[in-house]
Enzyme design. Sequence first.
Site, PDB file in Angstrom:
ATOM      1  CE1 TYR A  46      83.721 -42.115 -61.863  1.00 22.14           C
ATOM      2  CE2 TYR A  46      83.449 -43.930 -63.423  1.00 22.14           C
ATOM      3  CZ  TYR A  46      84.050 -42.741 -63.060  1.00 22.14           C
ATOM      4  OH  TYR A  46      84.998 -42.193 -63.884  1.00 22.14           O
ATOM      5  CD  GLU A 100     100.391 -49.356 -75.658  1.00 22.08           C
ATOM      6  OE1 GLU A 100     101.161 -49.042 -74.745  1.00 22.08           O
ATOM      7  OE2 GLU A 100     100.073 -48.564 -76.577  1.00 22.08           O
ATOM      8  CE  LYS A 105      89.341 -44.951 -68.757  1.00 23.16           C
ATOM      9  NZ  LYS A 105      89.901 -43.649 -68.663  1.00 23.16           N
ATOM     10  NE  ARG A 158      86.305 -38.837 -73.928  1.00 22.18           N
ATOM     11  CZ  ARG A 158      86.607 -39.464 -75.052  1.00 22.18           C
ATOM     12  NH1 ARG A 158      85.933 -39.172 -76.155  1.00 22.18           N
ATOM     13  NH2 ARG A 158      87.558 -40.364 -75.093  1.00 22.18           N
ATOM     14  CB  CYS A 179      92.091 -34.816 -71.950  1.00 19.68           C
ATOM     15  SG  CYS A 179      91.532 -35.919 -70.650  1.00 19.68           S
ATOM     16  CB  CYS A 232      95.308 -37.291 -68.521  1.00 16.65           C
ATOM     17  SG  CYS A 232      95.050 -37.463 -70.313  1.00 16.65           S
ATOM     18  NE  ARG A 240      90.129 -38.519 -74.853  1.00 20.18           N
ATOM     19  CZ  ARG A 240      89.966 -37.208 -74.709  1.00 20.18           C
ATOM     20  NH1 ARG A 240      90.595 -36.369 -75.512  1.00 20.18           N
ATOM     21  NH2 ARG A 240      89.157 -36.747 -73.774  1.00 20.18           N
ATOM     22  CB  CYS A 263      95.430 -37.093 -73.845  1.00 19.59           C
ATOM     23  SG  CYS A 263      93.721 -37.623 -73.608  1.00 19.59           S
ATOM     24  CB  SER A 281      81.744 -42.598 -66.960  1.00 19.27           C
ATOM     25  OG  SER A 281      82.204 -42.523 -68.296  1.00 19.27           O
ATOM     26  CE  LYS A 293      91.794 -43.354 -71.497  1.00 20.54           C
ATOM     27  NZ  LYS A 293      92.104 -42.118 -70.783  1.00 20.54           N
TER      28      LYS A 293
HETATM   29  C1  PBG Z   1      91.599 -39.195 -69.400  1.00 18.13           C
HETATM   30  C2  PBG Z   1      90.644 -40.119 -68.772  1.00 18.13           C
HETATM   31  C3  PBG Z   1      89.396 -40.505 -69.259  1.00 18.13           C
HETATM   32  C4  PBG Z   1      88.846 -41.384 -68.320  1.00 18.13           C
HETATM   33  C5  PBG Z   1      89.773 -41.500 -67.291  1.00 18.13           C
HETATM   34  N1  PBG Z   1      90.874 -40.732 -67.595  1.00 18.13           N
HETATM   35  C6  PBG Z   1      88.639 -40.050 -70.458  1.00 18.13           C
HETATM   36  C7  PBG Z   1      89.144 -40.252 -71.798  1.00 18.13           C
HETATM   37  O1  PBG Z   1      90.157 -40.855 -72.077  1.00 18.13           O
HETATM   38  O2  PBG Z   1      88.461 -39.735 -72.674  1.00 18.13           O
HETATM   39  C8  PBG Z   1      87.527 -42.047 -68.449  1.00 18.13           C
HETATM   40  C9  PBG Z   1      86.915 -42.527 -67.189  1.00 18.13           C
HETATM   41  C10 PBG Z   1      85.501 -42.926 -67.288  1.00 18.13           C
HETATM   42  O3  PBG Z   1      84.881 -42.933 -68.367  1.00 18.13           O
HETATM   43  O4  PBG Z   1      84.958 -43.255 -66.232  1.00 18.13           O
HETATM   44  N2  PBG Z   1      92.118 -38.271 -68.510  1.00 18.13           N
END
Ligand code: PBG
Length: 324
Positions: A312, A232, A247, A204, A121, A119, A216, A129, A273, A194
Amino acid sequence: MGFPVERPRRLRRSESLRRLVRETRLSVDDFVYPMFVVPGDGVAEEIGSMPGQHRYSLDRLLDAARRVEDAGVPAVLLFGIPETKDPLGTEAYAPHGIVQRAVESLKERTKLLVITDVCLCEYTSHGHCGVFEEGRVVNDATLELLARSAVSHARAGADVVAPSDMMDGRVGAIRRALDESGFGETAILSYAAKYASAFYGPFREAAESTPQSGDRQGYQMDPANAEEALREMALDVEEGADMLMVKPALAYLDVIRRAKEAFHFPMAAYNVSGEYSMIAAAARNGWIDGRRATLEVLTAIKRAGADIIITYAALDAAGWLRGR
Ligand code: PBG
């Protein structure tokens, strides 16, 4: 029949009975552990918004990765935070960028399966992104940069690349670029469904990837949609994805289940997260039993149909499962 002949409680009387009839078994084999690599030396800083998780410099990443290996977790998912950011995210595809060096180091010195997040970002100054022009992320111009990133990860030794940008056509673009560069064996784990989720908040902060303007929702999915997730996924399968991902995980268990039934592909779920930090924060306050809550949600994600769980909590859960 029914009551009083049928008494489901008979099979709940003891732990040995419960073990015998248990339908879902969590295993350390299911886990992928996400890791963040930052510039510098000797850095192992705890991420404020993600208690118990750290950002590591290359040297310390290796020690941490060895602990992952020792815990029996088979795979890591790597995120890089570069020294400098620019509008085109050039550090994302720099041959000796932070994540490329991390991949090399882990592949040389551990037996872990290495998956990379593809990605822009974390690498763009605007935090979006992809290529960002006039307030919009430009789809097709972004594909070329994503493909370059994926090839640079494969060249560094990544086993699997995982595009998380949600541009249309990126799986196909990455597959073609990998094949043309001689990386026909590098697999693609597509973040196929996603969602534009509030649960990425803590990440973030960890990845310094909050968009400087806007959000986003113009490329990530609307949380209200499940049929669209299946479309998708169908597109990503057509374009050459080897594995699919939903996700976040917890608010989307129905999507995981439907996807598992619709596609006969390995299905991954990302326990993101925010999902992790909610439990971690509540546990720290003594409001919830962190161990039980974690094992309960991981089991639920597997029961919903996930074959692979990116979490995690992988190290903690590995330890708890071993001790059980
Ligand atoms: C983008 C990406 C994100 C996460 C994984 N890859 C963040 C987003 O899309 O804003 C989020 C992972 C998480 O929240 O644990 N590179």
